[in-house]
Design a protein around this motif. Structure first.
Motif, short mmCIF file in Angstrom:
data_model
loop_
_atom_site.label_atom_id
_atom_site.label_comp_id
_atom_site.label_asym_id
_atom_site.label_seq_id
_atom_site.Cartn_x
_atom_site.Cartn_y
_atom_site.Cartn_z
N GLN A 166 -23.15 -10.01 8.84
CA GLN A 166 -23.45 -9.59 7.48
C GLN A 166 -24.33 -8.34 7.46
OE1 GLN A 166 -24.68 -12.77 4.75
NE2 GLN A 166 -24.12 -14.27 6.32
N GLU A 167 -24.10 -7.53 6.45
CA GLU A 167 -24.97 -6.40 6.14
C GLU A 167 -25.21 -6.42 4.63
OE1 GLU A 167 -23.36 -2.74 7.53
OE2 GLU A 167 -23.60 -3.26 9.66
N ASN A 168 -26.47 -6.43 4.24
CA ASN A 168 -26.84 -6.49 2.82
C ASN A 168 -26.20 -7.72 2.16
OD1 ASN A 168 -28.27 -4.00 2.99
ND2 ASN A 168 -26.32 -2.90 2.81
N ASP A 169 -26.25 -8.84 2.88
CA ASP A 169 -25.75 -10.13 2.38
C ASP A 169 -24.25 -10.12 2.10
OD1 ASP A 169 -28.30 -11.30 2.42
OD2 ASP A 169 -28.78 -10.42 0.47
N ALA A 170 -23.52 -9.23 2.76
CA ALA A 170 -22.06 -9.17 2.59
C ALA A 170 -21.40 -9.12 3.97
CB ALA A 170 -21.67 -7.94 1.77
N PRO A 171 -20.21 -9.71 4.10
CA PRO A 171 -19.51 -9.65 5.38
C PRO A 171 -19.03 -8.23 5.67
CG PRO A 171 -18.08 -10.59 3.71
CD PRO A 171 -19.44 -10.44 3.08
N VAL A 172 -18.98 -7.88 6.95
CA VAL A 172 -18.60 -6.52 7.35
C VAL A 172 -17.10 -6.50 7.64
CG1 VAL A 172 -19.02 -4.64 8.97
CG2 VAL A 172 -20.89 -6.21 8.34
N ILE A 173 -16.35 -5.84 6.77
CA ILE A 173 -14.90 -5.83 6.87
C ILE A 173 -14.43 -4.82 7.92
CG2 ILE A 173 -14.52 -4.06 5.11
CD1 ILE A 173 -12.18 -5.83 4.09
N VAL A 174 -13.28 -5.09 8.52
CA VAL A 174 -12.62 -4.13 9.41
C VAL A 174 -11.63 -3.36 8.54
CG1 VAL A 174 -11.21 -3.83 11.46
CG2 VAL A 174 -12.85 -5.71 11.35
N PRO A 175 -11.86 -2.08 8.28
CA PRO A 175 -11.03 -1.32 7.34
C PRO A 175 -9.56 -1.28 7.77
CG PRO A 175 -13.03 -0.11 7.89
CD PRO A 175 -12.95 -1.26 8.84
N GLU A 176 -8.67 -1.48 6.81
CA GLU A 176 -7.23 -1.31 6.97
C GLU A 176 -6.62 -2.25 8.01
OE1 GLU A 176 -6.45 2.78 7.73
OE2 GLU A 176 -7.35 3.47 5.86
N ALA A 177 -7.31 -3.32 8.35
CA ALA A 177 -6.76 -4.29 9.30
C ALA A 177 -6.22 -5.48 8.52
CB ALA A 177 -7.83 -4.74 10.28
N SER A 178 -4.92 -5.74 8.64
CA SER A 178 -4.29 -6.83 7.91
C SER A 178 -2.93 -7.12 8.53
CB SER A 178 -4.12 -6.46 6.43
OG SER A 178 -3.40 -7.45 5.74
N TYR A 179 -2.52 -8.39 8.47
CA TYR A 179 -1.18 -8.76 8.91
C TYR A 179 -0.17 -8.69 7.76
CZ TYR A 179 -2.99 -10.76 13.31
OH TYR A 179 -3.56 -10.94 14.55
N TYR A 180 -0.58 -9.23 6.59
CA TYR A 180 0.37 -9.44 5.51
C TYR A 180 0.06 -8.63 4.25
CZ TYR A 180 0.20 -13.55 8.52
OH TYR A 180 0.12 -14.37 9.60
N GLY A 181 -1.06 -7.93 4.25
CA GLY A 181 -1.44 -7.15 3.09
C GLY A 181 -2.52 -7.80 2.25
N ASN A 182 -2.52 -9.15 2.19
CA ASN A 182 -3.55 -9.83 1.41
C ASN A 182 -4.55 -10.59 2.27
OD1 ASN A 182 -1.92 -11.89 2.28
ND2 ASN A 182 -1.45 -12.71 0.25
N ASP A 183 -4.38 -10.54 3.58
CA ASP A 183 -5.36 -11.12 4.49
C ASP A 183 -6.32 -10.04 4.97
OD1 ASP A 183 -3.06 -10.03 5.92
OD2 ASP A 183 -4.02 -10.76 7.74
N ARG A 184 -7.50 -10.46 5.46
CA ARG A 184 -8.51 -9.49 5.87
C ARG A 184 -9.19 -9.94 7.16
NH1 ARG A 184 -6.00 -7.16 2.78
NH2 ARG A 184 -6.60 -6.10 0.83
N PHE A 185 -9.73 -8.96 7.89
CA PHE A 185 -10.51 -9.23 9.10
C PHE A 185 -11.94 -8.76 8.89
CE2 PHE A 185 -6.21 -9.12 10.80
CZ PHE A 185 -6.21 -10.17 11.70
N TYR A 186 -12.88 -9.54 9.43
CA TYR A 186 -14.30 -9.23 9.32
C TYR A 186 -14.95 -9.38 10.69
CZ TYR A 186 -13.36 -9.95 4.35
OH TYR A 186 -12.84 -9.87 3.08
N HIS A 187 -15.98 -8.59 10.94
CA HIS A 187 -16.71 -8.69 12.20
C HIS A 187 -17.41 -10.04 12.27
CE1 HIS A 187 -16.05 -4.58 13.58
NE2 HIS A 187 -16.21 -4.20 12.31
N ALA A 188 -17.40 -10.61 13.49
CA ALA A 188 -17.92 -11.97 13.67
C ALA A 188 -18.93 -12.03 14.79
CB ALA A 188 -16.77 -12.93 13.96
#
Length: 233
Positions: free
Chosen positions: A157-179
């Motif tokens: 998390q950064e500023n109480d929000a998950p850190v997304i991996v930009p433009e990374a997706s399998y189906y368009g509506n799924d998302r990846f975040y740093h863990a």
């Protein structure tokens, strides 16, 4: 020299034997230890909440109804409002991003994920409705809160929000975040799910790098719970 040649052949044969034996040993341990159940926590509160496990044949995800995420600001922000369920998985960053389909698997990715500690990701996917292939897991209110906390702790998390991996997706509506954490041969995506179930007091595998044992234990727990409910009537 003959003696040097013999030594080289001995080393080569030993290396080949290890290359064959170690994967077989790992598989045997994974299957064997996966069948051994952990002790469930004694829970007297009613198990009125249902979450689900899903496998794509290799990788197990937690699936939670979006209604269960509303008390957690971070996870609630990840649930699509027009969908009913959200799946959460944890795994190796390179393997996730470079292997969108199982036919895309490359030996180098497998070896790198297995033998080198690497960055990990959380994969978040929405589902519109419950699907028949999902295996239910019944939880008490306390267990549900503990599972939500376990999943949330996986996100960087950064500023109480998950850190997304930009433009990374399998189906368009799924998302990846740093863990947090590193994927290794001894701590896989399925070990993460197994740890989550064990932490909240569910009976699961003693150690399971594979998906089958996790799903089998969940199915067994479902049968046992139904038997108990039948006897109570």
């Amino acid at each position: 020299k003959p003696s040097r040649l013999k030594k080289c052949l001995r080393v080569l044969l030993t290396t080949l034997a290890l290359l064959i034996a170690l994967p077989l040993l790992y598989t045997a341990l994974g299957i064997g230890l996966g069948k051994i159940p952990t002790q469930a926590r004694a829970i007297t509160a009613p198990k009125d909440h249902t979450i689900y496990l899903e496998t794509n044949g290799v990788h197990v995800d937690f699936i939670l109804p979006n209604a269960y995420l509303q008390d957690d600001a971070l996870l609630a922000s990840l649930g699509a409002s027009d969908y009913g369920y959200t799946a959460f998985g944890w795994g190796d960053k390179a393997f996730y991003l470079e292997t969108p389909r199982w036919q895309d698997i490359r030996l180098g990715n497998v070896l790198r994920a297995a033998f080198w500690k690497s960055d990990s990701l959380m994969h978040v996917s929405p589902y519109p409705r419950q699907e028949s292939r999902w295996v239910p897991v019944h939880l008490s209110e306390t267990q549900l809160a503990e599972l939500v906390a376990f999943i949330r702790a996986g996100f960087v998390q950064e500023n109480d929000a998950p850190v997304i991996v930009p433009e990374a997706s399998y189906y368009g509506n799924d998302r990846f975040y740093h863990a947090h954490g590193s994927y290794t041969l001894f701590y896989t995506c399925n070990n993460w799910v197994n740890e989550g179930l064990s932490d909240i007091g569910e009976s699961t595998s003693l150690w399971s790098p594979f998906d089958e044992a996790l799903m089998d234990h969940a199915r067994r727990n479902q049968v046992l719970l139904l038997q108990i409910k039948t006897q109570e009537k």
